[in-house]
Write a protein that holds these residues in place. Structure first.
Motif, PDB file in Angstrom:
ATOM      1  N   ALA A 159      49.742  40.389  35.935  1.00  0.00           N
ATOM      2  CA  ALA A 159      50.285  39.138  36.525  1.00  0.00           C
ATOM      3  C   ALA A 159      49.436  38.591  37.694  1.00  0.00           C
ATOM      4  O   ALA A 159      49.326  37.043  37.647  1.00  0.00           O
ATOM      5  CB  ALA A 159      51.671  39.407  37.289  1.00  0.00           C
ATOM      6  N   ALA A 160      48.758  39.279  38.550  1.00  0.00           N
ATOM      7  CA  ALA A 160      47.942  38.606  39.567  1.00  0.00           C
ATOM      8  C   ALA A 160      46.815  37.911  38.698  1.00  0.00           C
ATOM      9  O   ALA A 160      46.451  36.780  39.346  1.00  0.00           O
ATOM     10  CB  ALA A 160      47.193  39.765  40.346  1.00  0.00           C
ATOM     11  N   VAL A 161      46.214  38.442  37.842  1.00  0.00           N
ATOM     12  CA  VAL A 161      45.132  37.503  37.138  1.00  0.00           C
ATOM     13  C   VAL A 161      45.642  36.260  36.484  1.00  0.00           C
ATOM     14  O   VAL A 161      45.056  35.113  36.551  1.00  0.00           O
ATOM     15  CB  VAL A 161      44.475  38.426  35.854  1.00  0.00           C
ATOM     16  CG1 VAL A 161      43.161  37.595  35.084  1.00  0.00           C
ATOM     17  CG2 VAL A 161      43.905  39.868  36.555  1.00  0.00           C
ATOM     18  N   ILE A 194      43.122  34.273  29.801  1.00  0.00           N
ATOM     19  CA  ILE A 194      42.845  33.029  30.172  1.00  0.00           C
ATOM     20  C   ILE A 194      43.413  31.831  29.112  1.00  0.00           C
ATOM     21  O   ILE A 194      43.843  30.882  29.888  1.00  0.00           O
ATOM     22  CB  ILE A 194      41.225  33.124  30.043  1.00  0.00           C
ATOM     23  CG1 ILE A 194      40.436  34.081  30.711  1.00  0.00           C
ATOM     24  CG2 ILE A 194      40.887  31.566  30.041  1.00  0.00           C
ATOM     25  CD1 ILE A 194      38.933  34.181  30.636  1.00  0.00           C
ATOM     26  N   THR A 195      43.422  32.295  28.058  1.00  0.00           N
ATOM     27  CA  THR A 195      44.217  31.054  26.998  1.00  0.00           C
ATOM     28  C   THR A 195      45.451  30.828  27.512  1.00  0.00           C
ATOM     29  O   THR A 195      45.835  29.634  27.687  1.00  0.00           O
ATOM     30  CB  THR A 195      44.069  31.554  25.660  1.00  0.00           C
ATOM     31  OG1 THR A 195      42.783  31.735  25.491  1.00  0.00           O
ATOM     32  CG2 THR A 195      44.308  30.571  24.686  1.00  0.00           C
ATOM     33  N   ASP A 262      38.308  39.940  38.906  1.00  0.00           N
ATOM     34  CA  ASP A 262      39.365  40.813  38.661  1.00  0.00           C
ATOM     35  C   ASP A 262      38.842  42.154  38.658  1.00  0.00           C
ATOM     36  O   ASP A 262      37.809  42.649  37.916  1.00  0.00           O
ATOM     37  CB  ASP A 262      39.502  40.724  37.201  1.00  0.00           C
ATOM     38  CG  ASP A 262      40.814  41.495  36.772  1.00  0.00           C
ATOM     39  OD1 ASP A 262      41.325  42.460  37.763  1.00  0.00           O
ATOM     40  OD2 ASP A 262      41.051  41.786  35.597  1.00  0.00           O
ATOM     41  N   LEU A 263      39.077  42.813  39.669  1.00  0.00           N
ATOM     42  CA  LEU A 263      38.498  44.265  40.010  1.00  0.00           C
ATOM     43  C   LEU A 263      39.095  45.384  39.373  1.00  0.00           C
ATOM     44  O   LEU A 263      38.373  46.362  39.136  1.00  0.00           O
ATOM     45  CB  LEU A 263      38.633  44.339  41.656  1.00  0.00           C
ATOM     46  CG  LEU A 263      37.316  44.300  42.466  1.00  0.00           C
ATOM     47  CD1 LEU A 263      37.872  44.967  43.805  1.00  0.00           C
ATOM     48  CD2 LEU A 263      36.204  45.037  42.000  1.00  0.00           C
ATOM     49  N   GLY A 307      50.440  44.075  41.851  1.00  0.00           N
ATOM     50  CA  GLY A 307      49.288  43.393  41.976  1.00  0.00           C
ATOM     51  C   GLY A 307      48.853  42.791  42.954  1.00  0.00           C
ATOM     52  O   GLY A 307      49.620  42.103  43.610  1.00  0.00           O
ATOM     53  N   ILE A 308      47.498  43.101  43.568  1.00  0.00           N
ATOM     54  CA  ILE A 308      47.280  42.419  44.607  1.00  0.00           C
ATOM     55  C   ILE A 308      46.162  41.520  44.582  1.00  0.00           C
ATOM     56  O   ILE A 308      45.362  41.584  43.931  1.00  0.00           O
ATOM     57  CB  ILE A 308      46.831  43.799  45.819  1.00  0.00           C
ATOM     58  CG1 ILE A 308      47.790  44.585  45.779  1.00  0.00           C
ATOM     59  CG2 ILE A 308      46.281  43.038  47.111  1.00  0.00           C
ATOM     60  CD1 ILE A 308      47.546  46.039  46.223  1.00  0.00           C
TER      61      ILE A 308
END
Ligand SMILES: *Cc1c(COP(=O)(O)O)cnc(C)c1O
Length: 474
Positions: A159-161, A194-195, A262-263, A307-308
């Motif tokens: 969700a963070a990404v 991404i899309t 994105d780690l 998610g951080i």
């Protein structure tokens, strides 16, 4: 004959009044129990019609009722069995994605119990008596621990990404290396995210080699963001070239673009102290000048699912205002757990208190003596009915982190003359507290590293129970 037997079948109502079934209703939902009883009755009726059950075997209503009760009880047990419960992780994989990733520390559980069991100041400022922010403390902790300007927390890293890309690159281009098109399982694939976020993916470089000019050449007036994805669950080796985060950040700076990483796992402490390879800490990544960094709460951080996002205040403020952010909001119990875990880091107690870090730091000698204790306990009870060997093995971290790193460890290897390894392996999973082991060649392996203190006895007793049961049935 068949007619007569069918007439003996009790009604649903009658069966529900039986003592055992009434007991089930007390522990379980009435509608569910009723459904199980109805299904049992139907199964028996079908059996009679098919000639499977005859009046010779079932001459009385009582006998039929017992069959039905038995069948319904079986279904009930299966249902209970499927509900969430604790199991014993004998796989040696510390952050096992299918087993809940990081086990939570005691302090987090206590606080979830204390605070979650009542009302709380979740979104209430006790000083002003007005509405407060649920994120305030966690965000402050994150700033201290990572050195970032701003922070926010959502439901998970996926969700963070998504929120980051949707906020910062919607309708625009995102440049990413072909070496970083990660899939992490559970249908999370970077290109798809991404899309779906509304951005257009622009791939640069090749699988094994990407240079800084690849990024530079791909920049157009539609470019919004340069994305780096940490190779958390795989490695590319051999003839390779990768652009560092700081080089990408410099390029983004020159061109006035956003750079995001994105780690994946995102650790807060150097992992070298456990003899593992260096994994960039979030703080180090912040220092490279990357604007936005996303990572999970339940991987190397050792906390709850979360998610951080940390980074530039201006960008994070935009994300907080994105209407989709509410849809991926973190739940209050997870937030309490995350706050507790971050506090442990701040107090320098993470290594002591986080269960997976305790497991990481167990030394071979300790694991060996645990294994020896189980071995002698089993041999005392079962004698020649089983062979227990204490063997060396290698464990992995799991959770899509440090994929190449192996921790030297100790396991017990079981073989028994009275049952096959496959059957033993399966029977272990069917215990009241399931034991998940590994099957290797012709023996069953149970790793010592991922066992909690209270698990050792259960492993010992579980194995003895299975073998004794098998012997009594032979
Ligand atoms: C694990 C991971 C994710 C997803 O994180 P969740 O917290 O499981 O949603 C995303 N990207 C990378 C690189 C990961 O390793």
């Amino acid at each position: 004959m068949v007619e007569q037997l069918l007439r003996l079948i009790p009604s649903v109502h009658e069966v529900l009044g039986e003592k055992h079934i009434a007991q089930m209703i007390k522990q379980y939902d009435r509608t569910m129990v009723k459904k199980m009883v109805t299904e049992a009755i139907n199964a028996f009726r079908q059996g009679v019609i098919d000639g499977q059950y005859t009046q010779q075997d079932y001459s009385s209503k009582e006998a039929i009722t017992n069959w039905i009760i038995n069948d319904a009880q079986g279904a009930y047990k299966k249902e209970v069995y499927r509900s969430h419960r604790r199991l014993i992780n004998g796989t040696g994989i510390l952050l096992h994605t299918n087993m809940g990733r990081a086990p939570l520390p005691q302090i987090a559980l206590q606080r979830i119990g204390d605070i979650g069991g009542g009302y709380s100041n979740l979104e209430f400022n006790v000083e002003t008596g007005k509405r407060g922010s649920r994120y305030e403390t966690v965000e402050k902790l994150l700033l201290t621990l990572t050195g970032a300007e701003s922070a926010m927390v959502v439901n998970n890293n996926a969700a963070a990404v998504f929120i980051a890309l949707n906020t910062l690159a919607y309708g625009q281009e995102v440049i990413i290396s072909r070496a970083e098109q990660v899939e992490i399982g559970g249908s999370f694939r970077i290109p798809d995210i991404i899309t779906r976020s509304g951005a257009k993916m622009v791939e640069v470089g090749t699988t094994n080699r990407t240079y800084i000019h690849d990024y530079g050449d791909a920049i157009t007036e539609d470019t919004a963001l340069l994305l780096k994805v940490h190779k958390s669950n795989y490695r590319i080796e051999g003839f390779t070239e990768e652009v560092s985060g700081s080089a990408i950040a410099n390029l983004a700076g020159e061109k006035g673009l956003i750079v995001m990483e994105d780690l994946g796992s995102g650790c807060l402490l150097p992992m070298e102290s456990y003899g593992l390879a260096h994994e960039p800490t979030v703080k180090e990544v912040v220092e490279t000048g990357i604007h936005i960094i996303t990572f999970s709460g339940d991987k190397l951080l050792g906390g709850p699912q979360a998610g951080i996002i940390v980074g530039k205040q201006e960008l994070i403020n935009k994300m907080k205002k994105n209407p989709l952010t509410r849809m991926v909001r973190i739940d209050k119990l997870s937030l309490i757990a995350l706050e507790s875990v971050l506090m442990l880091y701040l107090q320098n107690k993470a290594q002591e208190e986080l269960p997976y870090m305790q497991m990481l730091s167990r030394d071979i000698k300790e694991l060996e003596s645990r294994a020896m204790a189980i071995k002698s306990g089993i041999e005392e009870t079962l004698g020649q009915q089983i062979s227990v060997e204490v063997v060396d093995e290698l464990n992995s971290i799991g959770g899509g982190a440090l994929p190449k790193e192996k921790l030297p460890s100790i396991a017990i290897a079981l073989t028994s003359p009275c049952m096959t390894a496959t059957k033993l392996h399966h029977s272990l999973r069917l215990l009241e507290t399931p034991i998940v082991a590994r099957l290797k060649d012709d023996h069953v392996l149970i790793s010592m590293r991922t066992l909690f203190d209270e698990d050792y006895d259960k492993v010992l007793q579980g194995i003895c129970y299975i073998i004794n049961k098998e012997l009594s049935e032979l």
